[in-house]
Design a protein around this motif. Structure first.
Motif, PDB file in Angstrom:
ATOM      1  N   THR A  45       0.697   1.886  -8.417  1.00 26.32           N
ATOM      2  CA  THR A  45       1.410   3.099  -8.804  1.00 26.32           C
ATOM      3  C   THR A  45       0.488   4.220  -9.259  1.00 26.32           C
ATOM      4  OG1 THR A  45       3.249   1.667  -9.520  1.00 26.32           O
ATOM      5  CG2 THR A  45       3.307   3.978 -10.232  1.00 26.32           C
ATOM      6  N   THR A  46      -0.229   4.028 -10.341  1.00 33.16           N
ATOM      7  CA  THR A  46      -1.023   5.100 -10.956  1.00 33.16           C
ATOM      8  C   THR A  46      -2.458   4.630 -11.113  1.00 33.16           C
ATOM      9  OG1 THR A  46       0.912   5.942 -12.140  1.00 33.16           O
ATOM     10  CG2 THR A  46      -1.235   6.629 -12.953  1.00 33.16           C
ATOM     11  N   ARG A  47      -3.334   5.065 -10.226  1.00 31.57           N
ATOM     12  CA  ARG A  47      -4.721   4.590 -10.205  1.00 31.57           C
ATOM     13  C   ARG A  47      -5.430   4.824 -11.531  1.00 31.57           C
ATOM     14  NH1 ARG A  47      -8.662   2.884 -11.104  1.00 31.57           N
ATOM     15  NH2 ARG A  47     -10.587   2.644  -9.933  1.00 31.57           N
ATOM     16  N   LEU A  48      -5.114   5.882 -12.244  1.00 32.55           N
ATOM     17  CA  LEU A  48      -5.868   6.223 -13.454  1.00 32.55           C
ATOM     18  C   LEU A  48      -5.192   5.755 -14.736  1.00 32.55           C
ATOM     19  CD1 LEU A  48      -7.164   9.770 -12.461  1.00 32.55           C
ATOM     20  CD2 LEU A  48      -8.387   7.592 -12.410  1.00 32.55           C
ATOM     21  N   GLN A  86       3.081  13.656  -7.243  1.00 33.22           N
ATOM     22  CA  GLN A  86       3.144  13.413  -5.807  1.00 33.22           C
ATOM     23  C   GLN A  86       2.810  11.950  -5.527  1.00 33.22           C
ATOM     24  OE1 GLN A  86       4.079  15.989  -3.615  1.00 33.22           O
ATOM     25  NE2 GLN A  86       4.491  16.993  -5.579  1.00 33.22           N
ATOM     26  N   VAL A  87       3.574  11.316  -4.652  1.00 33.13           N
ATOM     27  CA  VAL A  87       3.340   9.915  -4.333  1.00 33.13           C
ATOM     28  C   VAL A  87       3.253   9.738  -2.829  1.00 33.13           C
ATOM     29  CG1 VAL A  87       4.495   9.091  -6.421  1.00 33.13           C
ATOM     30  CG2 VAL A  87       5.803   9.348  -4.304  1.00 33.13           C
ATOM     31  N   ASP A  88       2.562   8.674  -2.412  1.00 26.95           N
ATOM     32  CA  ASP A  88       2.475   8.375  -0.992  1.00 26.95           C
ATOM     33  C   ASP A  88       3.652   7.488  -0.583  1.00 26.95           C
ATOM     34  OD1 ASP A  88       1.901   5.757  -1.764  1.00 26.95           O
ATOM     35  OD2 ASP A  88      -0.242   5.890  -1.302  1.00 26.95           O
ATOM     36  N   ARG A  89       3.651   7.035   0.660  1.00 27.14           N
ATOM     37  CA  ARG A  89       4.798   6.282   1.196  1.00 27.14           C
ATOM     38  C   ARG A  89       4.956   4.925   0.512  1.00 27.14           C
ATOM     39  NH1 ARG A  89       2.753   2.532   4.760  1.00 27.14           N
ATOM     40  NH2 ARG A  89       0.615   2.908   5.503  1.00 27.14           N
ATOM     41  N   ARG A  90       3.899   4.454  -0.174  1.00 31.75           N
ATOM     42  CA  ARG A  90       3.990   3.184  -0.892  1.00 31.75           C
ATOM     43  C   ARG A  90       4.284   3.371  -2.375  1.00 31.75           C
ATOM     44  NH1 ARG A  90      -1.372   0.259   1.450  1.00 31.75           N
ATOM     45  NH2 ARG A  90      -2.099   2.412   1.509  1.00 31.75           N
ATOM     46  N   GLY A  91       4.540   4.614  -2.778  1.00 28.23           N
ATOM     47  CA  GLY A  91       4.895   4.875  -4.166  1.00 28.23           C
ATOM     48  C   GLY A  91       3.714   5.057  -5.095  1.00 28.23           C
ATOM     49  N   ASP A 151      -1.333  -6.491 -16.505  1.00 26.81           N
ATOM     50  CA  ASP A 151      -0.215  -5.606 -16.170  1.00 26.81           C
ATOM     51  C   ASP A 151      -0.713  -4.212 -15.825  1.00 26.81           C
ATOM     52  OD1 ASP A 151       1.248  -7.795 -16.982  1.00 26.81           O
ATOM     53  OD2 ASP A 151       2.004  -6.860 -18.820  1.00 26.81           O
ATOM     54  N   GLY A 152      -1.587  -3.678 -16.669  1.00 26.26           N
ATOM     55  CA  GLY A 152      -2.140  -2.358 -16.403  1.00 26.26           C
ATOM     56  C   GLY A 152      -2.944  -2.332 -15.123  1.00 26.26           C
ATOM     57  N   PHE A 153      -3.699  -3.396 -14.872  1.00 26.99           N
ATOM     58  CA  PHE A 153      -4.519  -3.481 -13.662  1.00 26.99           C
ATOM     59  C   PHE A 153      -3.641  -3.442 -12.414  1.00 26.99           C
ATOM     60  CE2 PHE A 153      -6.920  -6.045 -10.493  1.00 26.99           C
ATOM     61  CZ  PHE A 153      -8.050  -5.258 -10.399  1.00 26.99           C
ATOM     62  N   VAL A 154      -2.571  -4.229 -12.416  1.00 25.10           N
ATOM     63  CA  VAL A 154      -1.651  -4.220 -11.277  1.00 25.10           C
ATOM     64  C   VAL A 154      -1.044  -2.828 -11.104  1.00 25.10           C
ATOM     65  CG1 VAL A 154       0.554  -5.123 -10.433  1.00 25.10           C
ATOM     66  CG2 VAL A 154      -1.155  -6.691 -11.365  1.00 25.10           C
ATOM     67  N   TYR A 155      -0.715  -2.183 -12.199  1.00 25.36           N
ATOM     68  CA  TYR A 155      -0.107  -0.858 -12.130  1.00 25.36           C
ATOM     69  C   TYR A 155      -1.065   0.158 -11.507  1.00 25.36           C
ATOM     70  CZ  TYR A 155       2.937   2.982 -13.686  1.00 25.36           C
ATOM     71  OH  TYR A 155       3.775   4.061 -13.739  1.00 25.36           O
ATOM     72  N   THR A 156      -2.358   0.025 -11.779  1.00 25.30           N
ATOM     73  CA  THR A 156      -3.328   0.934 -11.149  1.00 25.30           C
ATOM     74  C   THR A 156      -3.404   0.716  -9.648  1.00 25.30           C
ATOM     75  OG1 THR A 156      -5.255  -0.549 -11.426  1.00 25.30           O
ATOM     76  CG2 THR A 156      -4.779   1.021 -13.220  1.00 25.30           C
TER      77      THR A 156
END
Length: 434
Positions: free
Chosen positions: A247-250, A18-23, A239-244
């Motif tokens: 997109t995927t906090r965890l 499930q994703v929010d309006r910002r992906g 890169d991983g930090f930006v992705y958290t």
């Protein structure tokens, strides 16, 4: 432990993300459980984690012959999970609610006003201390570093330690005292090697801030900066930090893709080219602890390793710390072996215990201390082993910051300053006594 045989009989649960309006992925309704297993069932359970809908957050050796895993289970899978009747403790009733307590990412707050702070060494004012009241976008961390350097222009410079897989510069800052640039042994800090551990970069930045702010008014701070050069990289997995954040906090690993697999990411801290292929790392690209196809084959590891090797070959490294969360541990070498000991193990053990005491004196936060493998778990291909035996750092630790599982990786923003304060006290003790 009979319940793990039951786990292995259950078909994998497929749950739509499930994703929010910002992906960004939504964790509303996820529960976090601490599941206990013993050594005999560990391999089966580790394999099962990849096929379950649960997210592995953390693991701990716990008491003798037992391990616990902290796992997040989505709401669609809770009935099936609870029907297994596992030996499990509920840590969080709603992971989404915990993430909300982190607060929204805040922009760079600007510079301090009306604060003289660092007197004669100062250029521009320091960044506003309100920086430590919130978490921030990656780009603002770079602004924060630039502002720190501008405030201490005669005794600092921005540094880089290579480039990430997606092309981001691994940015840091170098501080020195009256001896001049590069004239003293190194103190080398890494933060946010695991992308989801946001408190680590904030705590490392807090220590950096206090070093600069107190150089002219605290004799202990002046002494350590006059005797050691600090090389500080708050976010070594950009890169991983930006992705958290997007997109995927965890998310834990880097964002490296590889041929032959759709899985993304390698655990940079299982990728060090020393004791690389042992227990505590995985050969599966989908695993949270995937070690890579070859030792040192991530660009992030190459960058921070090469930088560290240069420091070791130069004036040497007095202290290396890889900052992590969560669990509240001060971990000495080794991770690859529970029986191997560093040449100065007794000294490191004493320093770790006393550093923990100094930390606890601030807010009562208790840190467990000991060798990585026997205290936490096996970690082949880890940083502090590499820095101990290859780079020959005198002291090489991993520190796991707050907390012990109540919030885990999603530590509320109102604990940032407290984490910084207690970590600062621990480091001041360490610098004065090592």
């Amino acid at each position: 432990m009979r319940f793990f045989r039951a786990v292995l009989l259950i078909a994998p649960l497929v749950v739509g993300v499930q994703v929010d309006r910002r992906g960004r992925e939504i964790y509303d309704g996820y529960k976090v459980f601490r599941v206990v297993t013993d050594d005999g069932e560990l391999a089966d359970f580790e394999a099962q984690l990849e096929s379950m809908s649960a997210i592995e957050l953390s693991r701990n050796r716990g008491h003798i012959d037992a391990h616990h895993f902290d796992i997040a289970v989505p709401p669609e899978s809770l009935d099936a999970f609870e029907a297994l009747n596992l030996e499990a403790e509920t840590l969080t009733e709603d992971l989404g609610a915990d993430i909300a307590l982190e607060g929204e990412l805040q922009p760079f707050p600007g510079l301090e006003t009306g604060v003289s702070g660092i007197s004669a060494q100062a250029g521009a004012a320091l960044p506003s201390f309100s920086w430590f009241s919130a978490y921030h976008p990656y780009a603002d961390h770079l602004t924060f570093l630039r502002s720190l350097q501008a405030a201490f222009p005669s005794n600092s410079e921005l540094i880089t330690a290579g480039t990430s897989f997606e092309g981001r510069t691994i940015q840091g800052i170098h501080l020195w005292g009256s001896g001049g640039k590069g004239s003293k042994p190194a103190i080398y800090y890494h933060g946010n090697v695991h992308a989801r551990e946001w408190i680590t970069s904030m705590t490392v930045e807090y220590i950096t801030y206090q070093l600069i702010n107190n150089y002219s008014n605290d004799t202990a701070v002046k002494a350590v900066l006059d005797n050691y050069d600090f090389y500080i990289l708050p976010i070594v997995n950009p890169d991983g930090f930006v992705y958290t954040q997007t997109t995927t906090r965890l998310w834990r690993k880097n964002r490296q893709t590889r041929s032959g697999t759709s899985s993304v990411g390698t655990d940079i801290n299982r990728n060090w080219p020393y004791q690389w292929s042992g227990a505590g790392s995985s050969t599966s690209p989908g695993s949270e602890t995937y070690r890579g196809a070859a030792p040192g084959d991530t660009p992030e590891n190459t960058g921070i390793r090469t930088f560290g090797d240069q420091l070791g070959a130069g004036k040497g490294i007095k202290l290396y710390i890889d900052w992590h969360s969560y669990g509240q541990y001060i971990l000495t070498p080794y991770g690859y072996s529970c029986s191997a000991k560093a040449p100065n193990q007794s000294k490191q053990d004493t320093l770790a215990r006393n550093t923990g005491t100094a930390i606890a004196a601030v807010h009562g936060t208790r840190f467990t201390t000991g060798q990585t493998c026997s205290t936490l778990y096996a970690t082949a291909g880890g940083s502090n082993d590499y820095f101990t035996d290859v780079t020959k750092a005198e002291i090489a630790w991993a520190i796991e910051l707050r907390d012990t599982g109540t919030y885990g990786f999603t530590l509320p923003a109102n604990q940032i300053i407290a984490s910084g304060e207690e970590s600062w006290a621990g480091q001041k003790y360490l610098w004065a006594n090592f």
